[in-house]
Design an enzyme around this catalytic site. Structure first.
Site, short mmCIF file in Angstrom:
data_model
loop_
_atom_site.label_atom_id
_atom_site.label_comp_id
_atom_site.label_asym_id
_atom_site.label_seq_id
_atom_site.Cartn_x
_atom_site.Cartn_y
_atom_site.Cartn_z
N LYS A 111 0.82 -1.21 0.00
CA LYS A 111 0.00 0.00 0.00
C LYS A 111 0.86 1.26 0.00
O LYS A 111 0.50 2.26 -0.62
CB LYS A 111 -0.94 0.01 1.21
CG LYS A 111 -2.13 -0.92 1.03
CD LYS A 111 -3.08 -0.85 2.21
CE LYS A 111 -4.19 -1.89 2.07
NZ LYS A 111 -4.89 -2.11 3.35
N LYS A 192 -4.49 -10.64 -6.17
CA LYS A 192 -5.73 -11.04 -5.50
C LYS A 192 -6.89 -10.15 -5.94
O LYS A 192 -6.68 -8.99 -6.31
CB LYS A 192 -5.55 -11.03 -3.97
CG LYS A 192 -5.62 -9.68 -3.34
CD LYS A 192 -5.79 -9.74 -1.82
CE LYS A 192 -5.87 -8.30 -1.34
NZ LYS A 192 -5.98 -8.07 0.04
N LYS A 195 -11.55 -5.02 -4.19
CA LYS A 195 -12.57 -4.04 -4.53
C LYS A 195 -11.95 -2.73 -5.00
O LYS A 195 -12.64 -1.89 -5.58
CB LYS A 195 -13.52 -3.81 -3.33
CG LYS A 195 -12.83 -3.48 -2.02
CD LYS A 195 -13.77 -3.67 -0.81
CE LYS A 195 -12.98 -3.62 0.49
NZ LYS A 195 -13.56 -4.37 1.59
P1 TYM Z 1 -10.72 -6.58 4.31
O1 TYM Z 1 -11.84 -5.66 4.58
O2 TYM Z 1 -9.67 -6.18 3.33
O3 TYM Z 1 -11.28 -7.97 3.82
C1 TYM Z 1 -12.26 -8.65 4.55
C2 TYM Z 1 -12.02 -10.13 4.53
O4 TYM Z 1 -12.02 -10.62 3.20
C3 TYM Z 1 -10.84 -11.39 2.96
N1 TYM Z 1 -10.46 -11.21 1.57
C4 TYM Z 1 -10.23 -12.21 0.71
N2 TYM Z 1 -10.29 -13.55 0.85
C5 TYM Z 1 -10.01 -14.31 -0.23
N3 TYM Z 1 -9.68 -13.79 -1.44
C6 TYM Z 1 -9.62 -12.46 -1.63
N4 TYM Z 1 -9.31 -11.95 -2.82
C7 TYM Z 1 -9.90 -11.60 -0.52
N5 TYM Z 1 -9.93 -10.26 -0.36
C8 TYM Z 1 -10.27 -10.04 0.92
C9 TYM Z 1 -9.82 -10.84 3.92
O5 TYM Z 1 -8.81 -11.77 4.19
C10 TYM Z 1 -10.66 -10.52 5.12
O6 TYM Z 1 -10.83 -11.68 5.92
N6 TYM Z 1 -7.64 -6.14 8.14
C11 TYM Z 1 -8.87 -6.74 7.75
C12 TYM Z 1 -10.07 -6.27 8.56
C13 TYM Z 1 -9.91 -6.41 10.04
C14 TYM Z 1 -9.98 -7.61 10.78
C15 TYM Z 1 -9.83 -7.24 12.15
C16 TYM Z 1 -10.15 -8.94 10.43
C17 TYM Z 1 -9.73 -5.41 10.91
N7 TYM Z 1 -9.68 -5.88 12.20
C18 TYM Z 1 -9.85 -8.20 13.17
C19 TYM Z 1 -10.17 -9.89 11.47
C20 TYM Z 1 -10.01 -9.52 12.82
C21 TYM Z 1 -9.11 -6.38 6.30
O7 TYM Z 1 -8.56 -5.45 5.78
O8 TYM Z 1 -10.05 -7.05 5.68
#
Ligand code: TYM
Length: 327
Positions: A111, A192, A195
């Protein structure tokens, strides 16, 4: 009962990557565990957000949670900024996290390379995530593969704190799905699905129309080998097979057996149908739930109250160990 915790950023509309890697797996855990599912708006603002879009996206994610089958009777569903203990614990944990460790986070590196001004918030992002998880005595964190490094950091911070004082935090484990922990872009299977991809053909949104879903699958990059196999040499096709598996009860081998000897075209039309069939009930429920403002408000208000009780208890314990004078 063990505690499950996860969160999703309301930084845009959710993709089927979010669904397959995370959201879909939240549902089944609700009966066996005490689950908390958060909408992490504090994390979302580490990238610039238009306030009105952030408000809309936060309620969209909440409505999607509910449309997918998260049940506020079983799980605690809430908005991160409603529970100030997250930010407060994150501050304390910052003092148990090294600069070098944060600099090595691959998501930070990716990022920060993309932006000309690197904000402190994006650097500290994983510490806030550790706070989310540790605040509730979490045992299991269902997330996609891209979050593995953040969970490992969380474990590290917990262990460091526990060593310095005494057992305070549960050391959590990641719970990544067997298939679909990393769904790739439909246009570039080396990256990957995200969005924030500027090419919208690279991702399918949970809320895309059936037509768009079909169009994007038909346009998905495959290869010119022409053989139907589940192989790293055919990453585009492999990714499509993963998506198929996530929306059906078939294994990769069974999908290969079914389409062996056929072109990719027939598989792609079936895949579009399987994905649309899987998402149709969610897409339909979403509309009704999203329009019910009073219901959404009652869910997040109740969720925040329940989460707060747990969070306050843990933060009090932490403050005491650190040596702060109680008020
Ligand atoms: P975020 O919002 O980017 O994504 C949410 C969840 O979706 C999963 N994910 C994917 N899984 C498979 N293939 C993909 N292409 C893909 N893109 C996204 C992510 O692994 C995630 O599980 N940091 C986290 C949010 C967060 C969080 C937490 C998660 C904040 N605090 C505490 C667990 C526990 C995030 O950016 O997810």
């Amino acid at each position: 009962k063990k505690i499950v915790y996860s969160g999703i950023q309301p930084s845009g509309s959710l993709t089927i990557g979010n669904y397959i890697g995370a959201l879909k797996n939240f549902i089944g855990l609700q009966d066996e565990y005490n689950c908390l599912y958060c909408i992490v708006d504090l994390h979302a603002i580490t990238a610039p957000q238009e306030p009105k879009d952030l408000r809309k996206n936060t309620l969209d994610v909440l409505a999607l949670y509910l449309a997918c089958g998260l049940d506020p009777e079983k799980s605690i569903i809430y908005i991160q900024s409603h529970v100030p203990e997250h930010a407060e614990l994150a501050w304390v944990l910052n003092t148990y996290t090294s600069y070098g460790q944060l600099g090595r986070m691959t998501q930070f590196k990716e990022k920060s390379q993309k932006s000309k001004e690197v904000l402190a918030g994006i650097f500290n992002y994983p510490v806030l995530m550790a706070a989310d998880i540790l605040l509730y005595g979490t045992h299991l964190v269902p997330v996609g593969e891209d979050q593995r490094q953040h969970i490992e950091l969380t474990r590290d911070i917990a262990e460091r704190f526990n060593r310095r004082y005494s057992d305070t935090f549960e050391v959590p484990d990641i719970l990544a799905p067997k298939v679909g922990a990393r769904i790739m872009s439909l246009q570039d299977p080396a990256h990957k699905m995200s969005k924030s991809d500027e090419n919208s053909d690279g991702f399918i949104l949970i809320l895309d129309s059936e037509k768009d879903t079909e169009k994007k699958i038909k346009r998905a990059v495959t290869d010119s080998l022409g053989t139907f196999a589940y192989s790293d040499d055919q990453p585009g096709l492999k990714n499509l097979i993963d998506i198929y598996c996530a929306f059906s009860t078939l294994s990769a081998d069974e999908v290969v057996a079914k389409y062996e000897g056929q072109g990719y075209g027939a598989f792609k039309s079936d895949l579009a149908q399987v994905v649309n069939d899987g998402l149709r009930p969610i897409r339909e429920r979403f509309k009704t739930i999203r329009d019910d403002k009073a219901y959404l408000e009652s869910v997040y208000t109740e969720g925040a109250a329940r989460a707060s009780r747990m969070a306050q208890k843990m933060l009090r314990k932490v403050y005491k160990k650190v040596g702060f004078i109680p008020r």
